[in-house]
Design a protein around this motif. Structure first.
Motif, PDB file in Angstrom:
ATOM      1  N   GLY A   3       0.814  -1.212   0.000  1.00 19.09           N
ATOM      2  CA  GLY A   3       0.000   0.000   0.000  1.00 19.09           C
ATOM      3  C   GLY A   3       0.846   1.259   0.000  1.00 19.09           C
ATOM      4  O   GLY A   3       0.516   2.248  -0.671  1.00 19.09           O
ATOM      5  N   GLU A   4       1.946   1.257   0.762  1.00 13.62           N
ATOM      6  CA  GLU A   4       2.840   2.408   0.792  1.00 13.62           C
ATOM      7  C   GLU A   4       3.520   2.616  -0.557  1.00 13.62           C
ATOM      8  O   GLU A   4       3.726   3.750  -1.005  1.00 13.62           O
ATOM      9  N   PHE A   5       3.883   1.518  -1.211  1.00 15.16           N
ATOM     10  CA  PHE A   5       4.487   1.637  -2.540  1.00 15.16           C
ATOM     11  C   PHE A   5       3.520   2.334  -3.502  1.00 15.16           C
ATOM     12  O   PHE A   5       3.890   3.282  -4.213  1.00 15.16           O
ATOM     13  N   GLU A   6       2.284   1.862  -3.527  1.00 16.53           N
ATOM     14  CA  GLU A   6       1.293   2.443  -4.436  1.00 16.53           C
ATOM     15  C   GLU A   6       1.061   3.910  -4.119  1.00 16.53           C
ATOM     16  O   GLU A   6       0.916   4.751  -5.020  1.00 16.53           O
ATOM     17  N   LYS A   7       1.041   4.234  -2.844  1.00 14.78           N
ATOM     18  CA  LYS A   7       0.791   5.611  -2.407  1.00 14.78           C
ATOM     19  C   LYS A   7       1.877   6.554  -2.942  1.00 14.78           C
ATOM     20  O   LYS A   7       1.563   7.600  -3.550  1.00 14.78           O
ATOM     21  N   TYR A   8       3.145   6.190  -2.727  1.00 10.69           N
ATOM     22  CA  TYR A   8       4.212   7.104  -3.096  1.00 10.69           C
ATOM     23  C   TYR A   8       4.560   7.021  -4.579  1.00 10.69           C
ATOM     24  O   TYR A   8       4.984   8.029  -5.170  1.00 10.69           O
ATOM     25  N   TRP A   9       4.385   5.850  -5.181  1.00 10.82           N
ATOM     26  CA  TRP A   9       4.658   5.778  -6.610  1.00 10.82           C
ATOM     27  C   TRP A   9       3.629   6.588  -7.392  1.00 10.82           C
ATOM     28  O   TRP A   9       3.959   7.243  -8.399  1.00 10.82           O
ATOM     29  N   SER A  10       2.412   6.584  -6.929  1.00  9.64           N
ATOM     30  CA  SER A  10       1.373   7.400  -7.580  1.00  9.64           C
ATOM     31  C   SER A  10       1.729   8.873  -7.525  1.00  9.64           C
ATOM     32  O   SER A  10       1.503   9.626  -8.482  1.00  9.64           O
ATOM     33  N   LYS A  11       2.311   9.308  -6.409  1.00  7.10           N
ATOM     34  CA  LYS A  11       2.744  10.696  -6.292  1.00  7.10           C
ATOM     35  C   LYS A  11       3.823  11.017  -7.336  1.00  7.10           C
ATOM     36  O   LYS A  11       3.817  12.089  -7.961  1.00  7.10           O
ATOM     37  N   ILE A  12       4.767  10.077  -7.515  1.00  6.47           N
ATOM     38  CA  ILE A  12       5.834  10.284  -8.498  1.00  6.47           C
ATOM     39  C   ILE A  12       5.255  10.366  -9.907  1.00  6.47           C
ATOM     40  O   ILE A  12       5.616  11.251 -10.690  1.00  6.47           O
TER      41      ILE A  12
END
Length: 604
Positions: A3-12
């Motif tokens: 979930g954290e990966f998806e959260k921050y990758w989406s920001k990128i």
């Protein structure tokens, strides 16, 4: 972790501007002066380098768009707690957010990421292509030695980057420069927060080095399957106060205070309650020691063992509080151990020395101990605990509402708090004391043995009869023992302990010695043996209290030996002729495994 990966990758991918600086075991080693040899070839000795100091200075920066990636509790709980105490109020995520089970997804997405970017990598990345990134500028660390580069060139490179691209906006700064990555990211973000600064670390190694450098990059490895977790720091509090107790053993206080200050879960505040001695000259603690506490209370008259709990209830308003006996020196991860268990069990009392009632009629003779003297590999429920109590402060209110303090001034506080908590559905536990990880223990064995058995210990002498009376009264009030809830539980724990005594896994002498001694009850020991074992004994027990068997002529006289032995104590023999003298001891009324035991098995 996913979930954290998806959260921050989406920001990128959306082009949001934020910073993600990752701190893990290597960075912590540099900040604390632990020796380390990194996979990338650089190493640091047992001192805090200038890079370590700079990393420490970079912690604690609070900004809505600045995120710290840190070690997770499932992989490195000591580092996790260490970081959480230093990053209160900060945004936190996983240091391995691009690695482990997230790496396959990262690799797929990064290769197709199209953003205008600035690269900061090792010099081996020069001239390499990094997926579909549109590289505006590429900066290099010119050596594999991170500490050397930091001391000689890091600041110059930071200023060069700021002067050339520092005023740009909406760029992706892709950083992979070992522990210096965090220094770059912090400085560049403070200069201009209108960019995205990400420490991708070793996840970029297949671009930089053009080879696999970490096991998590290989799909078939356990590392590639590992899915990590951590607590939600918006829901879980890490605030714990510590209350130390002082009575006659004030000489132990500086050592105990140092152990508390060195905890991975750093206490919010540290308090001291000093009870007045019942008789004799007043004991005065030096002011320079008292000044190290956030607050303290010096009793003018003797209040007994309950008063420190009353003081804890008055002084602490943290989420958790841990009250310590004055003879207990915990490992540096003890508070961490208790806190982790508190989250796992929902609520509970977590202590150092657990007691399970085996036969109430002959208490305290017939009990099973769990904790620092027996090395339990998993957390066990017990009837009550001693030496330290990691609790929620409201448990103190429940305890102090009970009437027992006026009847049992010098005992029963440990039973009363467990009974009061039980009435509210809260049980009592001893966290795991893994055999070879003393840092997790509630009491370091060599100190627990030495301090817990000196002449001022309250459990010695006539107090045991009062403890028996208290047990009966509290039980009659409704306290239910484990043996009443599960008739097989005591047998199960006892069998585990017996297995441990005979187990080849007892390879830590201090652990083995304390286990052996405690298994046979709370009898004061007499250590008797041949001169050849004397040094080993002193190393084992941290004590010089050893009676040498041989006379000056090198012979062993049985009549002299019998005069040294006491039936009301545990005579532990360190001698190669144990089997020869055993029949004579038995013939004179001494019973093996009750009055005397063979201690040489601890030295093999």
């Amino acid at each position: 972790m996913r979930g954290e990966f998806e959260k921050y990758w989406s920001k990128i991918e959306r082009g949001e501007n934020f910073a993600l600086a990752r701190y893990a075991d290597g960075e912590r080693a540099l900040m604390t002066g632990m020796a380390i040899k990194a996979v990338d070839g650089w190493e640091s000795g047992n001192e805090i380098s200038s890079l370590g100091k700079a990393l420490s200075d970079s912690l604690g920066f609070i900004h809505k768009n600045f995120v710290y990636g840190i070690s997770c509790p499932c992989c490195d709980s000591a580092a996790y707690y260490w970081y959480m105490e230093r990053l209160k109020g900060c945004n936190v995520t996983f240091s391995n957010i691009w690695a482990n089970s997230n790496f396959a997804k990262f690799w797929e997405k990064f290769q197709n990421l199209e953003r205008e970017a600035v690269l900061i990598t090792n010099y081996r990345g020069k001239g390499k292509t990094f997926g579909k990134l549109k590289v505006k500028a590429h900066y290099f660390t010119t050596t594999d030695d991170s500490i050397k580069f930091f001391e000689q060139d890091c600041e110059n490179l930071i200023q060069k980057i700021i002067s050339e691209v520092g005023a740009e906006k909406n760029l992706l700064f892709a950083v992979s420069a070992g522990p210096m990555s965090e220094i770059f990211i912090k400085a560049l973000f403070e200069n201009n927060p209108e960019n995205c600064y990400i420490d991708f670390g070793s996840a970029l190694d297949q671009f930089t080095h053009e080879k696999i450098t970490r096991p998590y990059m290989i799909e078939s490895t356990a590392y590639a399957q590992q899915h990590c977790w951590m607590f939600d720091n918006k829901k879980v509090s890490f605030d714990v106060d510590v209350v130390l107790s002082a009575y006659r053993r004030t000489e132990v206080l500086p050592q105990q205070l140092a152990a508390i200050k060195n905890q991975t879960l750093k206490p919010r505040k540290i308090f001291l309650y000093q009870d007045a001695v019942k008789s004799g000259e007043k004991i005065v603690i030096p002011q320079e020691i008292l000044n190290q506490f956030d607050d303290y209370k010096i009793a003018e008259t003797n209040g007994g063992v309950w008063k420190r709990f009353e003081y804890a209830a008055e002084i602490s308003d943290a989420e958790y509080v841990c009250v310590f006996d004055d003879d207990t020196i915990p490992g540096e991860r003890w508070l961490e151990n208790c806190h982790m268990n508190m989250q796992a069990f929902g609520e509970g009392i977590f202590g150092t020395n657990g007691v399970i009632i085996e036969n109430p009629a002959v208490y305290p003779k017939s009990i099973v101990h769990v904790g620092w003297h027996t090395s339990n590999e998993q957390t066990f429920e017990v009837d009550f605990v001693g030496h330290s109590w990691f609790i929620k402060p409201e448990y103190l209110k429940w305890m102090l509402e009970k009437p027992y303090a006026k009847d049992f001034k010098y005992c029963a506080e440990d039973m009363a708090i467990s009974f009061a908590a039980q009435e509210h559905g809260v049980q009592t536990f001893v966290p795991a004391h893994p055999q070879n990880i003393l840092s997790l223990w509630g009491s370091i064995p060599k100190f627990g043995f030495e301090y817990g058995n000196n002449a001022v210990a309250l459990w010695l002498g006539e107090n045991s009869q009062t403890m028996k009376q208290a047990l009966k009264i509290i039980h009659d009030d409704g306290w239910q023992y484990l043996l009443e809830r599960n008739v097989y539980y005591v047998e199960y724990i006892r069998r585990l302990q017996k297995d441990k005594i005979l187990s080849a896994r007892l390879n830590t002498l201090t652990v083995a010695a304390n286990l052996f001694y405690r298994f046979f009850g709370k009898k004061q020991p007499i250590f008797i043996g041949e001169r050849i074992y004397q040094q080993k004994f002193q190393d084992l027990f941290n004590s010089k209290d050893y009676l040498v068997l041989e006379s000056e002529d090198g012979r062993i006289y049985l009549d002299r030996l019998l005069k040294k032995m006491k039936k009301n104590k545990l005579n532990i023999f360190f001698t190669g002729i144990y089997e020869k003298i055993k029949p004579a001891l038995i013939a004179n009324g001494f019973r093996e495994n009750e009055n005397f035991v063979d201690g040489t098995i601890l030295l093999k």
